[in-house]
Design a protein around this motif. Sequence first.
Motif, mmCIF file in Angstrom:
data_model
loop_
_atom_site.group_PDB
_atom_site.id
_atom_site.type_symbol
_atom_site.label_atom_id
_atom_site.label_comp_id
_atom_site.label_asym_id
_atom_site.label_seq_id
_atom_site.Cartn_x
_atom_site.Cartn_y
_atom_site.Cartn_z
ATOM 1 N N MET A 84 9.210 -2.076 8.210
ATOM 2 C CA MET A 84 8.144 -1.632 7.342
ATOM 3 C C MET A 84 7.201 -2.764 6.995
ATOM 4 O O MET A 84 6.563 -2.781 5.965
ATOM 5 C CB MET A 84 8.715 -1.052 6.064
ATOM 6 N N ALA A 85 7.108 -3.772 7.870
ATOM 7 C CA ALA A 85 6.209 -4.885 7.607
ATOM 8 C C ALA A 85 4.789 -4.375 7.416
ATOM 9 O O ALA A 85 4.367 -3.393 8.014
ATOM 10 C CB ALA A 85 6.254 -5.887 8.759
ATOM 11 N N THR A 86 4.042 -5.057 6.556
ATOM 12 C CA THR A 86 2.684 -4.651 6.257
ATOM 13 C C THR A 86 1.881 -4.479 7.536
ATOM 14 O O THR A 86 1.877 -5.335 8.407
ATOM 15 C CB THR A 86 2.017 -5.708 5.357
ATOM 16 N N ALA A 87 1.180 -3.356 7.638
ATOM 17 C CA ALA A 87 0.474 -3.036 8.871
ATOM 18 C C ALA A 87 -0.764 -3.899 9.062
ATOM 19 O O ALA A 87 -1.119 -4.269 10.171
ATOM 20 C CB ALA A 87 0.090 -1.557 8.879
ATOM 21 N N VAL A 88 -1.450 -4.221 7.969
ATOM 22 C CA VAL A 88 -2.683 -4.991 8.078
ATOM 23 C C VAL A 88 -2.351 -6.454 8.330
ATOM 24 O O VAL A 88 -1.561 -7.055 7.608
ATOM 25 C CB VAL A 88 -3.520 -4.858 6.791
ATOM 26 N N LEU A 89 -2.937 -7.031 9.359
ATOM 27 C CA LEU A 89 -2.685 -8.429 9.673
ATOM 28 C C LEU A 89 -3.582 -9.295 8.806
ATOM 29 O O LEU A 89 -4.735 -9.553 9.129
ATOM 30 C CB LEU A 89 -2.941 -8.694 11.158
ATOM 31 N N LEU A 90 -3.062 -9.730 7.675
ATOM 32 C CA LEU A 90 -3.856 -10.479 6.719
ATOM 33 C C LEU A 90 -3.006 -11.588 6.132
ATOM 34 O O LEU A 90 -1.918 -11.342 5.610
ATOM 35 C CB LEU A 90 -4.352 -9.552 5.601
ATOM 36 N N ALA A 91 -3.481 -12.825 6.218
ATOM 37 C CA ALA A 91 -2.739 -13.944 5.662
ATOM 38 C C ALA A 91 -2.625 -13.795 4.149
ATOM 39 O O ALA A 91 -3.543 -13.306 3.485
ATOM 40 C CB ALA A 91 -3.433 -15.254 6.018
ATOM 41 N N VAL A 92 -1.504 -14.225 3.586
ATOM 42 C CA VAL A 92 -1.257 -14.055 2.157
ATOM 43 C C VAL A 92 -1.991 -15.114 1.354
ATOM 44 O O VAL A 92 -2.389 -16.164 1.862
ATOM 45 C CB VAL A 92 0.250 -14.128 1.856
ATOM 46 N N ALA A 93 -2.150 -14.847 0.067
ATOM 47 C CA ALA A 93 -2.820 -15.773 -0.831
ATOM 48 C C ALA A 93 -1.859 -16.866 -1.276
ATOM 49 O O ALA A 93 -0.633 -16.711 -1.219
ATOM 50 C CB ALA A 93 -3.352 -15.018 -2.043
ATOM 51 N N HIS A 97 5.161 -7.656 1.901
ATOM 52 C CA HIS A 97 4.335 -8.148 0.807
ATOM 53 C C HIS A 97 4.686 -7.432 -0.492
ATOM 54 O O HIS A 97 5.400 -6.427 -0.497
ATOM 55 C CB HIS A 97 2.859 -7.935 1.128
ATOM 56 N N LYS A 98 4.144 -7.941 -1.576
ATOM 57 C CA LYS A 98 4.457 -7.377 -2.889
ATOM 58 C C LYS A 98 4.087 -5.902 -2.960
ATOM 59 O O LYS A 98 4.812 -5.094 -3.564
ATOM 60 C CB LYS A 98 3.728 -8.167 -3.976
ATOM 61 N N GLU A 99 2.974 -5.524 -2.343
ATOM 62 C CA GLU A 99 2.573 -4.119 -2.383
ATOM 63 C C GLU A 99 3.502 -3.218 -1.572
ATOM 64 O O GLU A 99 3.456 -1.994 -1.689
ATOM 65 C CB GLU A 99 1.133 -3.952 -1.898
ATOM 66 N N ASP A 100 4.351 -3.820 -0.737
ATOM 67 C CA ASP A 100 5.310 -3.040 0.044
ATOM 68 C C ASP A 100 6.603 -2.756 -0.719
ATOM 69 O O ASP A 100 7.417 -1.941 -0.271
ATOM 70 C CB ASP A 100 5.685 -3.789 1.332
ATOM 71 N N VAL A 101 6.804 -3.437 -1.841
ATOM 72 C CA VAL A 101 8.088 -3.335 -2.542
ATOM 73 C C VAL A 101 8.394 -1.911 -3.004
ATOM 74 O O VAL A 101 9.538 -1.442 -2.850
ATOM 75 C CB VAL A 101 8.149 -4.340 -3.706
#
Length: 543
Positions: A1-10, A20-24
């Motif tokens: 369930m890894a985040t689909a959008v390929l975006l580097a984290v802050a 990511h946190k929004e995936d929790v």
Amino acid sequence: MATAVLLAVATGEHPRLFFHKEDVPALRQKAATPEGQAIVRRLRFLLNGSDGETMPTAKRPLDAPFGDKSPEIELPEGAYSISHAAGFGMLYQLTGDKKYADLGRQCFEWAFAGVRDRDSKGRYSWKEPSGALRAGPSVGWYAVGYDLCYDGWEPAFRERVARAIQDYEKGTPHCNLDDLARGKRQHPGSNHWGAQIGGASLALLAIRGDPGVDAPHIEELLAANEKCIERQLATGWGDHGWFAEGDGPGAISSDTALVPALQAWRTAAGKDFITTHTAAQWMTLKWLMLTQIVPNPTKQNFPHRGVYDHNVWARRGLSGSGTFAQGFGAIADEFKPALLWMYNRTFKTADDIAGAPCDTVSPYPHRAVLALVNWPFGLTEKNPGEVLPRAVQDKAADFYMFRNRWADADDIIVTALLRASRGNYSVPGGDILVWGLGQKKTFPVRVTGTVKTFRATERGGGFSTSLGSFLVDFSDHDALLVLTGPVQGNVKNRLEAGGVCFTVMTLQKGAAPEPEVQGDKVVVGKRIISMENGQLQVKDRPD
């Protein structure tokens, strides 16, 4: 369930390596399903031998000798490991209860005090790992614990751990993080290299931009490490699953840290090695082509080449395990139904009986962490024959895989390695292995040479070299293998027809049909072999 959008984290954002946190919230919902609950129960058991509510009571004695030459010490499931911090960190993410982050903190305190991993020889450890091969996974899996526990720690401890990861084994040649990241020890063709650079990837991506680290230096190391990953995929591995030293060493290269690192690069840095490099996906997918459909396959159930073949499907240590739990996170969605089909027909029954569902039979907690993240709950399985071709070419390595079907223990698997391969260990080229129907055979002629053409057909496939052509034809639940070209020595079933030399081999149940020359063709049972317009052909004989 890894985040689909390929975006580097802050900067300072955690978790980041595998989700990511929004995936929790979605991960918590997944953990509440029957399958998820079973994985979490297994995770808790692996953390302390019972409920995961305390630090484990079993651990390697501090005064025990360690290293490849030390006596083995066998510890029970639940004994302390390099991924316990990651396991407790996952419980923190699932519950929000900081007591689990505190248990993760205690894992780091144990690590700093010199408590070693559960490995029977104590080779993996935060302090004094047994060489770079063990240093990479050691710092990498502790870094996963840092990532998952981060928000549950006070800032001072976060910074302390981030600096400790950055300074891991500082001053120790080859084992320090700088040398691991740059792949200073060994080379892409060594089974040691993937563990080193993959573990370093996990560590660097975990602490990137965080308070307490030298940000410019970490960026410099990440750039160097990214180039190492590219080199590993381009020169250590072929483009479709072959590893320079063979199957067993390949499991060491991929399983210990490299495959999870590829997933982490995608999730934490927006760098997609997985769908842009066939080599990355075929570390996992090759086992769909090579493994016989039997309960609990071992090295006896795939046509293995090279040393350390006992590692493959051992499923207990850091190598030879996690093929599915990690693999689902490192292949494209289109292949996941086939990987699920394979697991369901090989390991699922025994794993469920053992209380180790979804490929969590390994005693390492991070396998359960990744199983929960990656397992495709609710996905409809597909027979691999609906997803994969019957013939696969690893062009970079001159390695070929052919399979007649995916059904049962009688499936026929043919592999050819046309060119010798070498890392530190070497694998000779030329042998064509034929496994199936309860038999294990080798084609009577060794085949080498530069491949000119390759083709996959509905009935098999083949290739041609400057010396001749080779074709595998599957029909009637058996196999017909044909080679054209000059052959030295007395070889069985060598025939000449129409000015062409054919060498024929069959694999079937019962008596083999005798090849017969009929004009410019060779007839074998119900099939006709011929050369048509310079291409080797096998067709059904008219009734």
